[in-house]
Design a protein around this motif. Structure first.
Motif, PDB file in Angstrom:
ATOM      1  N   GLU A  47       0.776  -1.327   0.387  1.00  0.00           N
ATOM      2  CA  GLU A  47       0.098  -0.286   0.102  1.00  0.00           C
ATOM      3  C   GLU A  47       0.992   1.385   0.078  1.00  0.00           C
ATOM      4  OE1 GLU A  47      -2.759  -0.124   3.395  1.00  0.00           O
ATOM      5  OE2 GLU A  47      -4.126  -1.962   2.333  1.00  0.00           O
TER       6      GLU A  47
ATOM      7  N   ALA B 204       2.297   1.928  -3.090  1.00  0.00           N
ATOM      8  CA  ALA B 204       1.753   2.170  -4.348  1.00  0.00           C
ATOM      9  C   ALA B 204       1.426   3.929  -4.025  1.00  0.00           C
ATOM     10  CB  ALA B 204      -0.081   1.099  -4.494  1.00  0.00           C
ATOM     11  N   ALA B 205       1.507   4.480  -2.487  1.00  0.00           N
ATOM     12  CA  ALA B 205       0.825   5.181  -2.461  1.00  0.00           C
ATOM     13  C   ALA B 205       2.274   6.333  -3.209  1.00  0.00           C
ATOM     14  CB  ALA B 205       0.619   5.984  -0.870  1.00  0.00           C
ATOM     15  N   ARG B 206       3.270   6.058  -2.584  1.00  0.00           N
ATOM     16  CA  ARG B 206       4.584   6.461  -3.354  1.00  0.00           C
ATOM     17  C   ARG B 206       4.073   7.113  -4.839  1.00  0.00           C
ATOM     18  NH1 ARG B 206       7.365   3.385   0.492  1.00  0.00           N
ATOM     19  NH2 ARG B 206       7.492   1.835  -1.158  1.00  0.00           N
TER      20      ARG B 206
ATOM     21  N   GLY C 160       1.232   7.357  -6.219  1.00  0.00           N
ATOM     22  CA  GLY C 160       0.122   7.897  -6.260  1.00  0.00           C
ATOM     23  C   GLY C 160      -0.735   7.300  -7.001  1.00  0.00           C
ATOM     24  N   ARG C 161      -0.468   5.822  -5.807  1.00  0.00           N
ATOM     25  CA  ARG C 161      -2.037   5.325  -6.483  1.00  0.00           C
ATOM     26  C   ARG C 161      -2.147   4.477  -5.190  1.00  0.00           C
ATOM     27  NH1 ARG C 161      -2.402   4.988 -12.496  1.00  0.00           N
ATOM     28  NH2 ARG C 161      -0.087   4.849 -13.114  1.00  0.00           N
ATOM     29  N   THR C 162      -3.779   4.293  -5.597  1.00  0.00           N
ATOM     30  CA  THR C 162      -4.267   4.325  -4.062  1.00  0.00           C
ATOM     31  C   THR C 162      -4.268   2.384  -4.230  1.00  0.00           C
ATOM     32  OG1 THR C 162      -5.966   5.876  -3.959  1.00  0.00           O
ATOM     33  CG2 THR C 162      -6.406   3.977  -2.773  1.00  0.00           C
ATOM     34  N   LEU C 163      -4.433   1.304  -3.225  1.00  0.00           N
ATOM     35  CA  LEU C 163      -4.421   0.401  -2.960  1.00  0.00           C
ATOM     36  C   LEU C 163      -4.613  -0.353  -1.827  1.00  0.00           C
ATOM     37  CD1 LEU C 163      -2.883  -2.564  -4.203  1.00  0.00           C
ATOM     38  CD2 LEU C 163      -1.516  -2.578  -3.643  1.00  0.00           C
ATOM     39  N   THR C 164      -6.269  -1.203  -2.340  1.00  0.00           N
ATOM     40  CA  THR C 164      -6.441  -1.618  -0.543  1.00  0.00           C
ATOM     41  C   THR C 164      -6.084  -2.776  -0.495  1.00  0.00           C
ATOM     42  OG1 THR C 164      -7.876  -0.035  -0.936  1.00  0.00           O
ATOM     43  CG2 THR C 164      -8.660  -1.789   0.192  1.00  0.00           C
ATOM     44  N   THR C 165      -5.629  -3.314   0.431  1.00  0.00           N
ATOM     45  CA  THR C 165      -5.263  -5.342   0.544  1.00  0.00           C
ATOM     46  C   THR C 165      -6.284  -5.186   1.379  1.00  0.00           C
ATOM     47  OG1 THR C 165      -3.358  -3.992   2.283  1.00  0.00           O
ATOM     48  CG2 THR C 165      -2.601  -4.710  -0.195  1.00  0.00           C
TER      49      THR C 165
END
Length: 93
Positions: free
Chosen positions: A63, A66-68, A70-75
């Protein structure tokens, strides 16, 4: 500590000077041969239990990665225990 089967790492644990090596799914002959030459002592947990503890930190790293970018990832880490050893019988009277 090695998640899952770690008998391929027995030599590395010995070279590192470990007193104890925690892993899972050790095969009889590699473990017996290893112990004939001394430490580290072996603790053998179940395969699921030795791998599951690493899933939450891995999910957090994914997560954050992904944030670094600029993305959003939900696990979601499953809470389902997949060890096949679900029946325990007493050996006592």
């Amino acid at each position: 500590v090695s998640g899952g089967s770690g008998d391929s790492l027995l030599g590395a644990a010995r070279q590192a000077g470990a007193d104890v090596f925690l892993t899972a799914d050790l095969r009889h002959h590699p473990a017996t041969d290893h112990l004939a030459d001394g430490r580290p002592y072996l603790l053998c947990g179940t395969h699921w239990a030795t791998e599951w503890v690493g899933l939450a930190p891995l999910a957090a790293r994914l997560e954050a990665g992904a944030a670094r970018r600029g993305r959003t990832l939900t696990t979601r880490v499953s809470q389902v225990v997949t060890d096949p050893w679900t029946l325990r019988l007493s050996t006592g009277s």
